[in-house]
Scaffold this active site. Structure first.
Site, PDB file in Angstrom:
ATOM      1  CD1 TRP A  16      -2.565   1.777   0.555  1.00 44.16           C
ATOM      2  CD2 TRP A  16      -2.090   1.926   2.607  1.00 44.16           C
ATOM      3  NE1 TRP A  16      -3.123   2.891   1.016  1.00 44.16           N
ATOM      4  CE2 TRP A  16      -2.928   2.898   2.270  1.00 44.16           C
ATOM      5  CE3 TRP A  16      -1.462   1.887   3.927  1.00 44.16           C
ATOM      6  CZ2 TRP A  16      -3.168   3.876   3.339  1.00 44.16           C
ATOM      7  CZ3 TRP A  16      -1.802   2.793   5.060  1.00 44.16           C
ATOM      8  CH2 TRP A  16      -2.715   3.792   4.515  1.00 44.16           C
ATOM      9  CE  LYS A  63      -9.756  -0.486   4.163  1.00 40.82           C
ATOM     10  NZ  LYS A  63      -9.005   0.733   4.206  1.00 40.82           N
ATOM     11  CG  ASP A  77      -2.036  -2.268   7.439  1.00 39.39           C
ATOM     12  OD1 ASP A  77      -3.204  -2.430   8.121  1.00 39.39           O
ATOM     13  OD2 ASP A  77      -1.679  -1.710   6.581  1.00 39.39           O
TER      14      ASP A  77
HETATM   15  N1  PLA Z   1      -3.536  -0.247   5.249  1.00 41.58           N
HETATM   16  C1  PLA Z   1      -3.759  -0.689   4.342  1.00 41.58           C
HETATM   17  C2  PLA Z   1      -3.169  -1.914   3.866  1.00 41.58           C
HETATM   18  C3  PLA Z   1      -4.911  -0.060   3.204  1.00 41.58           C
HETATM   19  O1  PLA Z   1      -5.149  -0.388   2.174  1.00 41.58           O
HETATM   20  C4  PLA Z   1      -5.538   1.114   3.949  1.00 41.58           C
HETATM   21  C5  PLA Z   1      -6.331   1.924   3.299  1.00 41.58           C
HETATM   22  C6  PLA Z   1      -5.151   1.500   5.326  1.00 41.58           C
HETATM   23  C7  PLA Z   1      -4.101   0.699   6.137  1.00 41.58           C
HETATM   24  C8  PLA Z   1      -5.837   2.706   5.976  1.00 41.58           C
HETATM   25  O2  PLA Z   1      -6.759   2.801   5.818  1.00 41.58           O
HETATM   26  P1  PLA Z   1      -7.607   3.762   6.943  1.00 41.58           P
HETATM   27  O3  PLA Z   1      -6.766   4.561   7.386  1.00 41.58           O
HETATM   28  O4  PLA Z   1      -8.793   4.416   6.508  1.00 41.58           O
HETATM   29  O5  PLA Z   1      -8.087   2.996   8.196  1.00 41.58           O
HETATM   30  N2  PLA Z   1      -6.267   1.853   1.718  1.00 41.58           N
HETATM   31  C9  PLA Z   1      -7.297   2.500   0.878  1.00 41.58           C
HETATM   32  C10 PLA Z   1      -7.562   4.076   1.239  1.00 41.58           C
HETATM   33  C11 PLA Z   1      -8.572   1.679   1.111  1.00 41.58           C
HETATM   34  C12 PLA Z   1      -6.342   4.862   1.332  1.00 41.58           C
HETATM   35  O6  PLA Z   1      -5.451   4.763   0.376  1.00 41.58           O
HETATM   36  O7  PLA Z   1      -6.098   5.450   2.176  1.00 41.58           O
HETATM   37  C13 PLA Z   1      -6.748   2.160  -0.534  1.00 41.58           C
HETATM   38  O8  PLA Z   1      -7.408   2.827  -1.486  1.00 41.58           O
HETATM   39  O9  PLA Z   1      -5.507   1.596  -0.744  1.00 41.58           O
END
Ligand code: PLA
Length: 457
Positions: free
Chosen positions: A185, A302, A266
């Site tokens: 991510w 989510k 995570d």
């Molecule tokens: N960890 C992972 C692996 C994630 O994909 C995301 C969110 C988070 C943590 C953190 O989300 P939160 O802070 O809302 O709890 N990833 C999203 C959104 C869904 C983003 O990038 O913020 C994504 O589209 O990858």
């Protein structure tokens, strides 16, 4: 508008050259175009400065758009009706509308009826939430909970919780490195960079097999210096959608244990990968059952659709209750100057949903429904692509991946074509969020992917 001062004359040849009185200190102002002339005079010396409309922030360059949330901004600006936002991982209904879970509405009604107040929470957050979240993660009868070896602090969703964990590493493990998967991510790197925690990558994705590079992963974890933090996605790896098998998790735990590394999970998709909260927490529970010390960041964005409530937690599972107590005290110490204490609304929702048996069961059913809808569009997308594409390319990886995303293998140019020609918004690493796709749009998306894959290099 801020002005900056440009000095254009510091001395007059003769005091008489000035039209200002010279007997006293004098200050004056005159307009010249858009700028202001300021005069000041003392001891026969006149200085004249020009305030021009130049920002003090001139030296700050423009930041690039965020690779994920920036996609949503671009999507909003597109006026074409066919547009599709597959960038951010946010669940949509079949009508492509945001979805507020029924259990969330019920929990909110309960909160209104009770007339809950808006007092500050303690630094560590809502006690009922912290209890519920640790139990949901580890299982209520987990010995680590019974033995009070779990330090849980409510965090600002997954991101804020990871950031708190990173701050703990920076303060108490100076120089320690975090190993993160390649790819991961996008925000993981930002989080550790901003916390000044050095990181490097371990191999994870193998483009040749469109699967897990398990050998590479194990080699890289083995090669890291003892005591390295290893960041692992608890389930539904983002962006690849490829998770280790239960046997592979055992082997990963073996190496991490042998090398005295510290696993940092995570968990952003518990319940969303398989539809089962317990199944999706199996990786974390396996490590904890081995008596390992583990860090876990959790998110309810989510699985409860609480994206904007910013609700999650940082858990540190320690080998003794004494050290868990000390760790918790330090997590609070880190949180206090960062954001003082966390927001209450989302914490109450989670505590109510998890703590009320009827709501808890309803939540599980709604989560299965959401995970099920994503599985259906995954299948339909695969069916559409494989029936339309006559090239013989094997698209079965779409079905093997799990969670919200499909990692299509489209490169940056091909992803650009998806957006520029087809109005399909996605991240440039080729990831599409299936949570933003409807059955009705699968055929259209299949055409876009086939065109981009075959006609753009
Ligand atoms: N960890 C992972 C692996 C994630 O994909 C995301 C969110 C988070 C943590 C953190 O989300 P939160 O802070 O809302 O709890 N990833 C999203 C959104 C869904 C983003 O990038 O913020 C994504 O589209 O990858």
């Amino acid at each position: 508008m801020a002005s900056s001062v440009l000095s254009i004359a510091t001395q007059c040849v003769s005091p008489n050259a000035s039209s200002l009185s010279i007997n006293e200190t004098h200050k004056g102002k005159a307009k010249l175009g858009g700028s202001t002339l300021r005069f000041s005079k003392s001891s026969g010396r006149i200085s004249m400065t020009v305030a021009v409309n130049v920002s003090r922030f001139e030296g700050i360059p423009m930041a690039p758009p965020d690779p994920i949330l920036g996609v949503s901004e671009a999507f909003r600006a597109d006026t074409n009706d066919v547009k599709l936002n597959l960038g951010v991982g946010a669940y949509r209904t079949e009508e492509l509308q945001p979805y507020v879970l029924n259990v969330v509405k019920k929990a909110e009604n309960l909160m209104l009826e009770r007339g809950d107040n808006k007092e500050y929470l303690p630094i560590e957050g809502l006690a009922a939430f912290n209890k519920a979240t640790a139990e949901l993660l580890l299982g209520a009868d987990n010995p680590a909970i019974k033995e009070q070896r779990v330090a849980t602090v409510q965090g600002l969703s997954g991101t804020g919780s990871l950031r708190l964990g990173a701050a703990l590493i920076e303060r108490y493990f100076p120089g320690s490195k975090v190993l993160i998967s390649a790819p991961t991510w996008g925000n993981h790197k930002n989080i550790f960079n901003d916390a000044r925690v050095p990181w490097s990558e371990y191999r994870y994705y193998d483009p040749r097999t469109v699967g897990l590079d398990f050998e590479g992963m194990i080699e890289d974890i083995k090669a890291a210096p003892e005591g390295t933090f290893v960041l692992l996605h608890g389930c539904a790896h983002n962006p690849t959608g490829i998770d280790p098998t239960p046997e592979q998790w055992e082997k990963i735990a073996d190496v991490i244990q042998q090398k005295n590394h510290i696993p940092f999970f995570d968990v952003a998709y518990q319940g969303f990968a398989s539809g089962s909260l317990d199944e999706d927490a199996a990786s974390v529970r396996l490590f904890v059952a081995r008596g390992m010390e583990v860090l876990v960041a959790q998110s309810y964005s989510k699985n409860l659709g609480l994206y904007a409530e910013r609700i999650g937690a940082m858990n540190v599972i320690s080998s003794s209750s004494e050290s868990a107590t000390r760790v918790k005290s330090q997590l609070k110490r880190l949180a206090r100057p960062m954001y003082s204490n966390p927001p209450v609304h989302g914490a109450r929702i989670v505590a109510n949903v998890v703590g009320t048996p009827i709501l808890f069961d309803e939540w599980k059913a709604e989560m299965e429904m959401m995970a099920g809808r994503i599985k259906n569009v995954r299948q339909k997308l695969y069916d559409s692509i494989s029936s339309k594409d006559k090239s013989g390319k094997d698209w079965s990886f779409i079905l093997k991946q799990i969670g919200m995303f499909s990692y299509t293998g489209l490169n940056k140019n091909q992803s650009d074509n998806m957006t520029n020609k087809w109005h399909v918004y996605m991240t440039k690493d080729g990831r599409i969020s299936l949570a933003g796709l409807s059955l009705a749009k699968c055929e259209y998306l299949a055409d876009a992917i086939i065109d981009s894959y075959h006609n753009v290099s």
